[in-house]
Scaffold this motif. Structure first.
Motif, PDB file in Angstrom:
ATOM      1  N   HIS A 206       0.832  -1.199   0.000  1.00 55.87           N
ATOM      2  CA  HIS A 206       0.000   0.000   0.000  1.00 55.87           C
ATOM      3  C   HIS A 206       0.868   1.251   0.000  1.00 55.87           C
ATOM      4  CE1 HIS A 206      -3.611  -2.359   0.561  1.00 55.87           C
ATOM      5  NE2 HIS A 206      -3.067  -2.953   1.610  1.00 55.87           N
ATOM      6  N   THR A 209      -0.313   7.362   0.633  1.00 56.80           N
ATOM      7  CA  THR A 209      -1.444   8.230   0.286  1.00 56.80           C
ATOM      8  C   THR A 209      -2.767   7.474   0.358  1.00 56.80           C
ATOM      9  OG1 THR A 209      -1.249   7.780  -2.091  1.00 56.80           O
ATOM     10  CG2 THR A 209       0.010   9.644  -1.225  1.00 56.80           C
ATOM     11  N   GLU A 210      -2.712   6.136   0.431  1.00 54.56           N
ATOM     12  CA  GLU A 210      -3.927   5.334   0.501  1.00 54.56           C
ATOM     13  C   GLU A 210      -4.428   5.144   1.932  1.00 54.56           C
ATOM     14  OE1 GLU A 210      -3.568   2.311  -3.254  1.00 54.56           O
ATOM     15  OE2 GLU A 210      -2.106   2.005  -1.637  1.00 54.56           O
ATOM     16  N   TYR A 211      -3.548   5.340   2.914  1.00 56.98           N
ATOM     17  CA  TYR A 211      -3.985   5.109   4.289  1.00 56.98           C
ATOM     18  C   TYR A 211      -3.741   6.290   5.226  1.00 56.98           C
ATOM     19  CZ  TYR A 211       0.925   3.597   4.822  1.00 56.98           C
ATOM     20  OH  TYR A 211       2.296   3.516   4.794  1.00 56.98           O
ATOM     21  N   ARG A 256       1.109   9.852  -4.788  1.00 54.26           N
ATOM     22  CA  ARG A 256      -0.285   9.608  -5.156  1.00 54.26           C
ATOM     23  C   ARG A 256      -0.394   9.096  -6.588  1.00 54.26           C
ATOM     24  NH1 ARG A 256      -1.969  14.232  -3.781  1.00 54.26           N
ATOM     25  NH2 ARG A 256      -2.628  13.650  -1.672  1.00 54.26           N
ATOM     26  N   ALA A 259       0.620   5.464  -6.770  1.00 49.21           N
ATOM     27  CA  ALA A 259      -0.361   4.516  -6.217  1.00 49.21           C
ATOM     28  C   ALA A 259      -1.181   3.876  -7.332  1.00 49.21           C
ATOM     29  CB  ALA A 259      -1.275   5.226  -5.227  1.00 49.21           C
TER      30      ALA A 259
END
Length: 265
Positions: A206, A209-211, A256, A259
């Protein structure tokens, strides 16, 4: 700029003197600490606000440019430390003799440097330090300590295509890629790409920027302990002198963007 578990340390004995290996375009050479301390260009240097020790330090050091035989300003070097930290270094600042200047500090076993913390070794036996670092905006990741090897390598983009943004990515994302190389790649990989053996991958499984939503990611980068107090935490905070708010935004924009470009190692 990192605290680490040092499983492998140099031993300062006549049978096993500390050594630095230089792998350069002109060939490979190994320097012993005792030889470097006696180098004709060695001198005493004072480093104000030393990045690692957080105070004024005094070292016996050699101008790094004096050791980089055959290296050209447009080439790329990597400094590898004992703990897996791998600093990516454009050659031009290392070769400069004016303004910001790079020095290889050599620890004299007769006058050892302070430990990095309780139960930890010093920054020696070799430490890349800078005089007038602000003149070239030298970042904290460009001060590698416990250096074991300095080697010539092709540029990051050539070695690790999995790090590249999409060809159509805008200028801000491309600028963020440059910030990633300067500030992150010494400790982290991304998409499994990179030489560092120190921190976690920043895209697999991951991307941060996803969490880390909202302003939590920039806050974490500025001061990791402000989000999660953890005595064993190794990541340093990055001040606005090291990376401006604009540059930090570019870095996060690159993360980002990546991702959406996950590549399994």
């Amino acid at each position: 700029m990192r605290n680490a578990l040092f499983a492998l340390l140099f031993c300062f004995t006549p049978l096993h003197a500390a050594e630095l290996t230089l792998e350069l375009p002109g060939g490979t050479r190994t320097w012993e600490a005792t030889t470097l301390l006696a180098h004709p260009q060695a001198r005493d240097v004072t480093i104000q606000g030393d990045v690692t020790y957080k105070t004024t330090m005094h070292y016996r050091a050699v101008p790094l440019a004096a050791l980089l035989e055959g290296v050209k300003a447009d080439q790329h070097l990597q400094a590898v430390a004992l703990d897996g930290f791998a600093a990516e270094l454009p050659a031009a600042p290392l070769l400069s003799t004016q303004g910001a200047r790079a020095w290889l500090a050599i620890e004299d076993p007769k006058q050892p440097w302070p430990p990095l913390g309780q139960g930890k070794p010093s920054a020696g036996p070799f430490y890349l330090v800078w005089t007038e670092p602000s003149a070239a905006r030298i970042g904290p990741e460009q001060w590698p300590y416990q250096v074991a090897r300095i080697r010539y390598l092709p540029a990051v983009a050539e070695r690790f295509p999995a790090l590249l943004p999409a060809a159509e990515a805008d200028a801000e994302v491309q600028a963020g890629f440059a910030q990633f190389q300067k500030h992150c790649l010494a400790c982290h990989r991304l998409n499994g790409a990179g030489d560092a053996q120190f921190g976690p991958d920043l895209n697999i499984p991951h991307n941060p920027t996803e969490y880390l939503a909202g302003d939590f990611l920039p806050r974490y980068i500025r001061d990791p302990q402000s989000l999660r107090r953890w005595p064993q935490g190794k990541m340093p905070g990055f001040s606005r002198e090291a990376i401006t708010d604009e540059e930090l935004g570019q870095l996060i924009g690159y993360l980002r963007h990546m991702a959406g470009r996950k590549v399994a190692p």
